[in-house]
Design a protein around this motif. Structure first.
Motif, short mmCIF file in Angstrom:
data_model
loop_
_atom_site.label_atom_id
_atom_site.label_comp_id
_atom_site.label_asym_id
_atom_site.label_seq_id
_atom_site.Cartn_x
_atom_site.Cartn_y
_atom_site.Cartn_z
N PHE A 1 0.81 -1.21 0.00
CA PHE A 1 0.00 0.00 0.00
C PHE A 1 0.85 1.27 0.00
CE2 PHE A 1 -2.64 -3.29 1.72
CZ PHE A 1 -3.93 -2.97 1.34
N ASP B 1 -2.61 4.29 2.17
CA ASP B 1 -3.77 3.42 2.40
C ASP B 1 -4.44 2.91 1.13
OD1 ASP B 1 -3.54 3.52 5.22
OD2 ASP B 1 -4.62 5.44 5.26
N ASP B 2 -3.83 3.13 -0.02
CA ASP B 2 -4.36 2.61 -1.28
C ASP B 2 -3.51 1.42 -1.72
OD1 ASP B 2 -6.45 4.43 -1.66
OD2 ASP B 2 -5.14 5.87 -2.65
N PRO B 3 -4.14 0.33 -2.17
CA PRO B 3 -3.37 -0.80 -2.69
C PRO B 3 -2.64 -0.39 -3.96
CG PRO B 3 -5.70 -1.15 -3.10
CD PRO B 3 -5.58 0.10 -2.29
N TYR C 1 0.23 -5.95 -6.08
CA TYR C 1 -0.08 -7.29 -5.60
C TYR C 1 1.06 -8.19 -6.09
CZ TYR C 1 -2.59 -11.79 -5.54
OH TYR C 1 -2.97 -13.09 -5.34
N SER D 1 -9.97 -6.38 -8.22
CA SER D 1 -10.58 -6.34 -6.89
C SER D 1 -9.53 -6.07 -5.81
CB SER D 1 -11.29 -7.67 -6.63
OG SER D 1 -11.81 -7.70 -5.33
N LEU D 2 -8.39 -6.74 -5.90
CA LEU D 2 -7.34 -6.55 -4.90
C LEU D 2 -6.74 -5.14 -4.95
CD1 LEU D 2 -5.59 -10.00 -5.29
CD2 LEU D 2 -6.62 -9.12 -3.18
N LEU D 3 -6.58 -4.59 -6.16
CA LEU D 3 -5.97 -3.27 -6.31
C LEU D 3 -6.99 -2.13 -6.27
CD1 LEU D 3 -3.26 -4.00 -9.06
CD2 LEU D 3 -2.96 -3.80 -6.57
N ASN D 4 -8.26 -2.48 -6.09
CA ASN D 4 -9.32 -1.48 -6.01
C ASN D 4 -9.40 -0.63 -7.28
OD1 ASN D 4 -11.51 -0.31 -4.74
ND2 ASN D 4 -10.26 1.28 -3.77
N ILE D 5 -9.36 -1.32 -8.42
CA ILE D 5 -9.50 -0.67 -9.72
C ILE D 5 -10.56 -1.43 -10.53
CG2 ILE D 5 -7.14 0.23 -9.78
CD1 ILE D 5 -6.36 -2.16 -11.56
N LYS D 6 -10.90 -0.91 -11.69
CA LYS D 6 -11.89 -1.56 -12.54
C LYS D 6 -11.25 -2.69 -13.35
CE LYS D 6 -14.86 2.43 -13.01
NZ LYS D 6 -15.43 3.42 -13.90
N ARG E 1 -0.66 -1.09 -10.19
CA ARG E 1 -1.70 -0.23 -10.77
C ARG E 1 -1.07 0.67 -11.83
NH1 ARG E 1 -5.72 2.09 -6.27
NH2 ARG E 1 -6.03 3.53 -8.00
#
Length: 140
Positions: A31, A34-36, A39, A94-99, A127
């Motif tokens: 992170f 606080d953003d992933p 991975y 999903s893990l990286l909080n992106i589309k 990302r």
């Protein structure tokens, strides 16, 4: 950190690390603010780093390379990295909080010791919207 396991190497890991022995598999989500951001799956041959799975990789100040050098006296001498642009799968998105389908960097690393023995294999998914890489090439 998502998980640490000792497991049988799959074909790619076995071929890359030149071992049929068990490997330590470290799966991490790193992170920034606080953003992933990345991975990572990392594989280490257990026959070179016995009991490495007993270290606390959940701690932010635990460095895999420092442990390899200081605890096992078997440091990394150099690495080869391959950078490739891809589109995020559902799982990685999903893990990286992106589309899903968003651009990511896939970086494959093979680390070697001073005897040119591969001692680490990793696949990292960065990302594309939050990472930038600069590369310097030096003629020798």
């Amino acid at each position: 950190m998502l998980k640490t396991t000792v497991e049988e190497a799959n074909d790619i890991v076995s071929e890359t690390l030149k071992t049929k022995d068990a490997v330590f598999h470290l799966e991490r989500l790193r992170f920034a603010d606080d953003d992933p951001m990345v991975y990572v799956h990392t594989y280490i041959p257990m026959h070179l780093y016995k009991d490495i799975h007993l270290h606390n990789f959940a701690s932010d100040d635990t460095s895999l390379y420092d442990i390899m050098k200081n605890q096992y006296n078997h440091p990394i001498a150099y690495v080869d990295r391959t950078i490739e642009a891809k589109n995020a799968t559902s799982e990685i998105a999903s893990l990286l909080n992106i589309k899903k389908g968003m651009a990511i960097y896939t970086i494959t690393t093979i680390a070697y010791d001073e005897n040119d023995v591969p001692v680490e294999y990793s696949e990292a998914y960065y990302r594309g919207d939050r990472n930038k890489f600069s590369i310097r090439l030096v003629q020798q």
